[in-house]
Motif scaffolding. Sequence first.
Motif, mmCIF file in Angstrom:
data_model
loop_
_atom_site.group_PDB
_atom_site.id
_atom_site.type_symbol
_atom_site.label_atom_id
_atom_site.label_comp_id
_atom_site.label_asym_id
_atom_site.label_seq_id
_atom_site.Cartn_x
_atom_site.Cartn_y
_atom_site.Cartn_z
ATOM 1 N N PRO A 126 35.598 38.372 53.021
ATOM 2 C CA PRO A 126 34.752 38.344 54.155
ATOM 3 C C PRO A 126 34.054 37.013 54.166
ATOM 4 O O PRO A 126 33.214 36.686 52.683
ATOM 5 C CB PRO A 126 33.981 39.952 54.111
ATOM 6 N N ASN A 127 34.107 36.063 54.754
ATOM 7 C CA ASN A 127 33.237 34.903 55.211
ATOM 8 C C ASN A 127 33.452 33.911 53.909
ATOM 9 O O ASN A 127 33.056 33.366 53.539
ATOM 10 C CB ASN A 127 31.904 35.386 55.874
ATOM 11 N N HIS A 128 34.652 33.793 53.004
ATOM 12 C CA HIS A 128 34.759 33.258 52.071
ATOM 13 C C HIS A 128 36.499 32.879 51.355
ATOM 14 O O HIS A 128 36.854 34.558 51.948
ATOM 15 C CB HIS A 128 33.896 33.826 50.784
ATOM 16 N N TRP A 129 36.758 31.502 51.366
ATOM 17 C CA TRP A 129 38.066 31.759 50.343
ATOM 18 C C TRP A 129 38.332 31.665 49.422
ATOM 19 O O TRP A 129 37.366 30.098 49.243
ATOM 20 C CB TRP A 129 39.287 31.048 51.477
ATOM 21 N N ALA A 130 39.027 31.629 48.375
ATOM 22 C CA ALA A 130 38.973 31.122 47.212
ATOM 23 C C ALA A 130 40.795 30.351 46.860
ATOM 24 O O ALA A 130 41.423 31.330 46.724
ATOM 25 C CB ALA A 130 38.411 31.608 46.765
ATOM 26 N N TYR A 131 40.381 29.766 46.427
ATOM 27 C CA TYR A 131 41.871 29.613 45.205
ATOM 28 C C TYR A 131 42.125 30.237 43.677
ATOM 29 O O TYR A 131 40.722 30.205 43.186
ATOM 30 C CB TYR A 131 42.139 28.039 44.499
ATOM 31 N N TYR A 132 42.985 31.468 43.463
ATOM 32 C CA TYR A 132 43.318 31.957 42.240
ATOM 33 C C TYR A 132 44.415 31.537 41.564
ATOM 34 O O TYR A 132 45.468 31.974 42.046
ATOM 35 C CB TYR A 132 43.042 33.444 42.779
ATOM 36 N N ILE A 133 44.208 31.305 40.294
ATOM 37 C CA ILE A 133 45.910 31.775 39.277
ATOM 38 C C ILE A 133 45.585 32.157 38.342
ATOM 39 O O ILE A 133 44.575 31.882 37.625
ATOM 40 C CB ILE A 133 45.477 30.150 38.522
ATOM 41 N N PRO A 134 46.798 33.322 38.338
ATOM 42 C CA PRO A 134 46.388 34.093 37.324
ATOM 43 C C PRO A 134 47.104 33.765 36.865
ATOM 44 O O PRO A 134 48.150 33.226 36.374
ATOM 45 C CB PRO A 134 47.324 35.405 38.179
ATOM 46 N N SER A 135 46.553 34.701 35.605
ATOM 47 C CA SER A 135 47.324 34.632 34.019
ATOM 48 C C SER A 135 48.991 34.696 34.257
ATOM 49 O O SER A 135 49.385 36.327 34.800
ATOM 50 C CB SER A 135 47.138 35.486 32.409
ATOM 51 N N PRO B 117 35.503 43.863 47.612
ATOM 52 C CA PRO B 117 36.948 43.344 47.331
ATOM 53 C C PRO B 117 37.743 41.702 47.656
ATOM 54 O O PRO B 117 36.666 42.348 49.230
ATOM 55 C CB PRO B 117 37.581 44.222 47.086
ATOM 56 N N PRO B 118 38.314 41.285 48.055
ATOM 57 C CA PRO B 118 38.888 40.217 49.305
ATOM 58 C C PRO B 118 39.960 40.882 49.668
ATOM 59 O O PRO B 118 40.581 42.337 49.044
ATOM 60 C CB PRO B 118 39.802 39.591 47.646
ATOM 61 N N THR B 119 39.806 41.011 50.634
ATOM 62 C CA THR B 119 40.907 41.260 51.961
ATOM 63 C C THR B 119 42.328 41.085 52.071
ATOM 64 O O THR B 119 43.183 41.382 52.501
ATOM 65 C CB THR B 119 40.428 41.407 53.373
ATOM 66 N N HIS B 120 42.238 39.796 51.278
ATOM 67 C CA HIS B 120 43.967 38.909 50.957
ATOM 68 C C HIS B 120 43.761 38.770 50.043
ATOM 69 O O HIS B 120 43.109 37.783 49.887
ATOM 70 C CB HIS B 120 43.849 38.645 52.051
ATOM 71 N N ARG B 121 44.979 38.668 49.203
ATOM 72 C CA ARG B 121 45.411 38.210 48.115
ATOM 73 C C ARG B 121 46.937 37.085 48.948
ATOM 74 O O ARG B 121 47.685 38.155 48.584
ATOM 75 C CB ARG B 121 46.056 38.575 46.922
ATOM 76 N N ILE B 122 46.427 35.927 49.205
ATOM 77 C CA ILE B 122 48.441 35.023 49.662
ATOM 78 C C ILE B 122 48.823 34.025 48.958
ATOM 79 O O ILE B 122 48.166 33.558 47.954
ATOM 80 C CB ILE B 122 47.838 34.351 51.124
#
Length: 169
Positions: A27-36, A75-80
């Motif tokens: 909600p109101n935030h975006w971030a990049y995520y690089i999983p192992s 929690p994140p609402t989407h993992r794209i």
Amino acid sequence: MALVPPPPTLPPTTPPNTYLVSLLIYPNHWAYYIPSPVAPNIGVLLHATGDTKTGFKFSIQRSYDLSLPENQNPPPTHRIPLQWVDERWFDEERMLNGGVCVEDWKPVCGFEEVVGEVGMTGWGEGLDDEGDKSCQDWVIKVAEELVNSEVFGDNVVNYLYTIRMAEWL
């Protein structure tokens, strides 16, 4: 954001020697995520912290575990999934900090260096002088720079613009 358009098309199988770069939407935030590659809920979170009043700062959270309760508030609402990126842009051992969760501001690989160069100079200074006002704008600017560095394809930037505009509908 009620409806998220389909993400960029990815190959049906993982290309060899690549890392998946995803967008996490909170909600109101975006971030990049690089999983192992071996533990998809543990990875590196790259994002802009702060707000429009105090400004934004680039932050890297190493060995960030998406499954921990303290990382689920909210929690994140989407993992794209956005794009598979060649391994030459990453240093997994340093990025994951030997499995120790820590907040960092210092890039340890080429991908993080490109991300860290984008309009983040410190608290109280905002993103830049062009009127960008949010972490969402920063994520898009990062994607544009990743395209310029030949890390991302244009389709990622186009997708991010599309979902950014959808937030306003």
